[in-house]
Design an enzyme around this catalytic site. Structure first.
Site, PDB file in Angstrom:
ATOM      1  N   ARG A  96      60.520  90.826  43.469  1.00 24.06           N
ATOM      2  CA  ARG A  96      60.121  90.898  44.917  1.00 24.06           C
ATOM      3  C   ARG A  96      61.092  91.593  45.782  1.00 24.06           C
ATOM      4  NH1 ARG A  96      56.200  86.129  44.454  1.00 24.06           N
ATOM      5  NH2 ARG A  96      56.895  85.171  42.467  1.00 24.06           N
ATOM      6  N   ASP A 114      68.385  91.348  36.859  1.00 24.61           N
ATOM      7  CA  ASP A 114      67.251  91.846  36.265  1.00 24.61           C
ATOM      8  C   ASP A 114      66.190  92.614  37.186  1.00 24.61           C
ATOM      9  OD1 ASP A 114      65.530  91.836  33.709  1.00 24.61           O
ATOM     10  OD2 ASP A 114      64.092  90.850  35.277  1.00 24.61           O
ATOM     11  N   TYR A 134      58.632  97.196  39.280  1.00 28.67           N
ATOM     12  CA  TYR A 134      58.853  96.445  40.531  1.00 28.67           C
ATOM     13  C   TYR A 134      58.897  97.138  41.707  1.00 28.67           C
ATOM     14  CZ  TYR A 134      60.237  92.551  37.243  1.00 28.67           C
ATOM     15  OH  TYR A 134      60.081  91.824  36.018  1.00 28.67           O
ATOM     16  N   ASN A 143      57.371  89.195  26.837  1.00 28.10           N
ATOM     17  CA  ASN A 143      56.086  88.933  26.757  1.00 28.10           C
ATOM     18  C   ASN A 143      55.436  89.800  25.239  1.00 28.10           C
ATOM     19  OD1 ASN A 143      55.731  88.055  29.384  1.00 28.10           O
ATOM     20  ND2 ASN A 143      56.036  90.151  29.948  1.00 28.10           N
ATOM     21  N   SER A 192      59.953  83.913  36.157  1.00 24.35           N
ATOM     22  CA  SER A 192      59.304  82.867  37.009  1.00 24.35           C
ATOM     23  C   SER A 192      59.571  81.371  36.813  1.00 24.35           C
ATOM     24  CB  SER A 192      57.708  83.144  37.107  1.00 24.35           C
ATOM     25  OG  SER A 192      57.388  84.252  37.665  1.00 24.35           O
ATOM     26  N   GLY A 212      64.142  84.127  41.141  1.00 29.37           N
ATOM     27  CA  GLY A 212      62.937  85.148  41.892  1.00 29.37           C
ATOM     28  C   GLY A 212      63.212  84.926  43.348  1.00 29.37           C
ATOM     29  N   SER A 213      63.929  84.187  43.891  1.00 30.89           N
ATOM     30  CA  SER A 213      64.163  84.203  45.313  1.00 30.89           C
ATOM     31  C   SER A 213      64.653  85.258  45.964  1.00 30.89           C
ATOM     32  CB  SER A 213      64.832  82.992  45.933  1.00 30.89           C
ATOM     33  OG  SER A 213      64.935  83.198  47.231  1.00 30.89           O
ATOM     34  N   GLN A 214      64.351  85.944  47.329  1.00 35.29           N
ATOM     35  CA  GLN A 214      64.950  87.321  47.688  1.00 35.29           C
ATOM     36  C   GLN A 214      65.799  86.554  49.082  1.00 35.29           C
ATOM     37  OE1 GLN A 214      64.758  90.205  45.726  1.00 35.29           O
ATOM     38  NE2 GLN A 214      63.863  88.680  44.357  1.00 35.29           N
TER      39      GLN A 214
HETATM   40  P1  NAP Z   1      60.398  82.061  40.740  1.00 39.07           P
HETATM   41  O1  NAP Z   1      61.601  81.602  40.876  1.00 39.07           O
HETATM   42  O2  NAP Z   1      59.295  81.251  39.767  1.00 39.07           O
HETATM   43  O3  NAP Z   1      59.507  82.196  42.157  1.00 39.07           O
HETATM   44  C1  NAP Z   1      60.188  82.860  43.251  1.00 39.07           C
HETATM   45  C2  NAP Z   1      59.324  82.622  44.519  1.00 39.07           C
HETATM   46  O4  NAP Z   1      59.359  81.273  44.774  1.00 39.07           O
HETATM   47  C3  NAP Z   1      59.795  83.501  45.485  1.00 39.07           C
HETATM   48  O5  NAP Z   1      58.548  83.992  46.287  1.00 39.07           O
HETATM   49  C4  NAP Z   1      60.573  82.386  46.488  1.00 39.07           C
HETATM   50  O6  NAP Z   1      60.437  82.736  47.801  1.00 39.07           O
HETATM   51  C5  NAP Z   1      59.753  81.394  46.142  1.00 39.07           C
HETATM   52  N1  NAP Z   1      60.301  80.004  46.737  1.00 39.07           N
HETATM   53  C6  NAP Z   1      59.791  79.071  47.619  1.00 39.07           C
HETATM   54  N2  NAP Z   1      60.777  77.884  47.570  1.00 39.07           N
HETATM   55  C7  NAP Z   1      61.915  78.382  47.187  1.00 39.07           C
HETATM   56  C8  NAP Z   1      63.019  77.745  46.868  1.00 39.07           C
HETATM   57  N3  NAP Z   1      63.285  76.608  47.253  1.00 39.07           N
HETATM   58  N4  NAP Z   1      63.928  78.259  46.017  1.00 39.07           N
HETATM   59  C9  NAP Z   1      63.694  79.378  45.515  1.00 39.07           C
HETATM   60  N5  NAP Z   1      62.465  80.241  45.416  1.00 39.07           N
HETATM   61  C10 NAP Z   1      61.542  79.547  46.446  1.00 39.07           C
HETATM   62  O7  NAP Z   1      60.731  83.551  40.184  1.00 39.07           O
HETATM   63  P2  NAP Z   1      59.691  85.004  40.211  1.00 39.07           P
HETATM   64  O8  NAP Z   1      59.882  85.641  41.426  1.00 39.07           O
HETATM   65  O9  NAP Z   1      58.177  84.509  39.999  1.00 39.07           O
HETATM   66  O10 NAP Z   1      60.206  85.598  38.856  1.00 39.07           O
HETATM   67  C11 NAP Z   1      61.774  85.535  38.791  1.00 39.07           C
HETATM   68  C12 NAP Z   1      62.019  86.924  37.806  1.00 39.07           C
HETATM   69  O11 NAP Z   1      61.663  86.876  36.742  1.00 39.07           O
HETATM   70  C13 NAP Z   1      61.627  88.362  38.775  1.00 39.07           C
HETATM   71  O12 NAP Z   1      62.617  88.707  39.766  1.00 39.07           O
HETATM   72  C14 NAP Z   1      61.654  89.250  37.652  1.00 39.07           C
HETATM   73  O13 NAP Z   1      63.183  89.660  37.205  1.00 39.07           O
HETATM   74  C15 NAP Z   1      61.223  88.087  36.310  1.00 39.07           C
HETATM   75  N6  NAP Z   1      59.935  88.539  35.881  1.00 39.07           N
HETATM   76  C16 NAP Z   1      59.507  89.124  34.741  1.00 39.07           C
HETATM   77  C17 NAP Z   1      58.252  89.148  34.348  1.00 39.07           C
HETATM   78  C18 NAP Z   1      57.881  89.784  33.093  1.00 39.07           C
HETATM   79  O14 NAP Z   1      56.793  90.157  32.928  1.00 39.07           O
HETATM   80  N7  NAP Z   1      58.776  90.126  32.229  1.00 39.07           N
HETATM   81  C19 NAP Z   1      57.144  89.009  35.325  1.00 39.07           C
HETATM   82  C20 NAP Z   1      57.543  88.215  36.371  1.00 39.07           C
HETATM   83  C21 NAP Z   1      58.983  87.924  36.821  1.00 39.07           C
HETATM   84  P3  NAP Z   1      61.887  83.400  48.517  1.00 39.07           P
HETATM   85  O15 NAP Z   1      62.239  84.605  48.133  1.00 39.07           O
HETATM   86  O16 NAP Z   1      61.280  83.296  50.320  1.00 39.07           O
HETATM   87  O17 NAP Z   1      62.946  82.340  48.374  1.00 39.07           O
END
Ligand code: NAP
Length: 304
Positions: free
Chosen positions: A29, A56, A61, A164, A215, A268-270
């Protein structure tokens, strides 16, 4: 009540000899909200300063359905070019093999180009981990393996992983590789528990693959649960979070880290504070009873 072990201070990526923090930060993100290289640099610093050294990304992305392919790598590349010393502080992972508008491409010519393009965008000579993002059913694993082995031999890539992949696809590619796979990256979270019982994590332990959980908060759903099941999982996590003075988010990461396969959640947070907070997961200890309570809430039915 028997306690599960704490995660180690570092984890090895398979047999590669590469040591990483037991929790990672992901940049899926990163390009959202018009982030600049200066914004991205703050997030990279937040992760590294908190001891989260495993980063990662992926070539796709930043892609928004019509454009932006490579943009997250470009942004990180600008951060690294402005501050080259950062490269030595991180273990850098990227992925390729998804090529819009085609679904997936692991043909030899495409993979060679994808790896070179990632290095160019990231402005680095090599990446520590290169992962196939999603399996291309039309690629023969022997052909894919040859290109990946060449990438390792040329020094462009230190270690290899998949994401995957089915267990059969992982085994087939690993069979043909000279330099064996060291990671697998499925979706795993307290809301996505398939791999605890479908054999994926067992295969990872058998082959010596370090599982990276994408995620880990269900894409954020755990932070604001809506369905009956999601709310039940959140409250099972909250029971431990409240008892140990941590957030539900940290409880979720640490729940994954307590699994014997050595799962590395990818934050995944930014948001700089939330990224840094993730490092608290290293200090959280689970009992078997608490761990299974989260699993049972996620299953929605009791264990047999
Ligand atoms: P996630 O940790 O499940 O979700 C992150 C999202 O949750 C962000 O939009 C974040 O917003 C939000 N969020 C809301 N409250 C939060 C809190 N208290 N703490 C943390 N986050 C909160 O992870 P994801 O972004 O879906 O995925 C994580 C990583 O997995 C990606 O960056 C990527 O490296 C990897 N990924 C890989 C695949 C694949 O196919 N291999 C697919 C998807 C992801 P804020 O930014 O505002 O905190």
């Amino acid at each position: 009540m028997s306690e599960l072990p704490l995660p180690p201070a570092t984890r090895a990526l398979g047999a590669s000899g590469i040591e990483v923090s037991p929790i990672a930060w992901g940049m899926w993100r990163l390009t959202e909200d018009g982030r600049t290289a200066a914004d991205a640099a703050k997030l990279v610093h937040a992760a590294l300063d908190a001891g989260i050294t495993f980063l990662d990304t992926a070539d796709i992305y930043g892609f928004d359905g019509s454009g932006g392919f490579g943009d997250a790598e470009v942004l990180l590349g600008e951060v690294l070019a402005a501050e080259p010393a950062l490269r030595g502080r991180m273990v850098l992972a990227t992925k390729g093999g998804i090529l819009p508008p085609l679904p997936y491409d692991q043909s030899a010519d495409y993979l060679r180009k994808a790896i070179d393009d990632s290095l160019r965008r990231l402005q680095v000579d090599s990446v520590d981990l290169w992962q196939i993002h999603r399996p291309d059913i039309l690629a023969h694993p022997q052909e894919t393996a040859r290109v990946l082995d060449d990438a390792v031999a040329s020094g462009k890539v230190r270690a290899l992983g998949v994401s995957n992949f089915t267990q059969g696809q992982t085994a087939a590619l690993n069979h043909f590789l000279g330099t064996k796979l060291v990671t697998t990256q499925p979706e795993i979270s307290p809301l996505r528990i398939d791999c605890f019982e479908n054999g994926e994590l067992d295969q990872a332990m058998m082959l010596g693959l370090t599982p990276l959980a994408w995620s880990p908060l269900g894409g954020g759903r755990l932070a604001a649960p809506e369905t009956v099941r999601d709310i039940a999982v959140a409250s099972a996590l909250d029971a431990v979070a409240n008892a140990q003075g941590i957030s539900r988010t940290v409880a979720a990461y640490s729940w994954l880290m307590a699994h014997p396969a050595g799962i590395i959640p990818i934050i995944g947070s930014q948001n700089a504070e939330r990224i840094a907070e993730g490092a608290e997961a290293l200090k959280v200890r689970w009992t078997r009873t608490e761990w299974y309570a989260v699993l049972v809430a996620a299953r929605g039915v009791p264990l047999p």
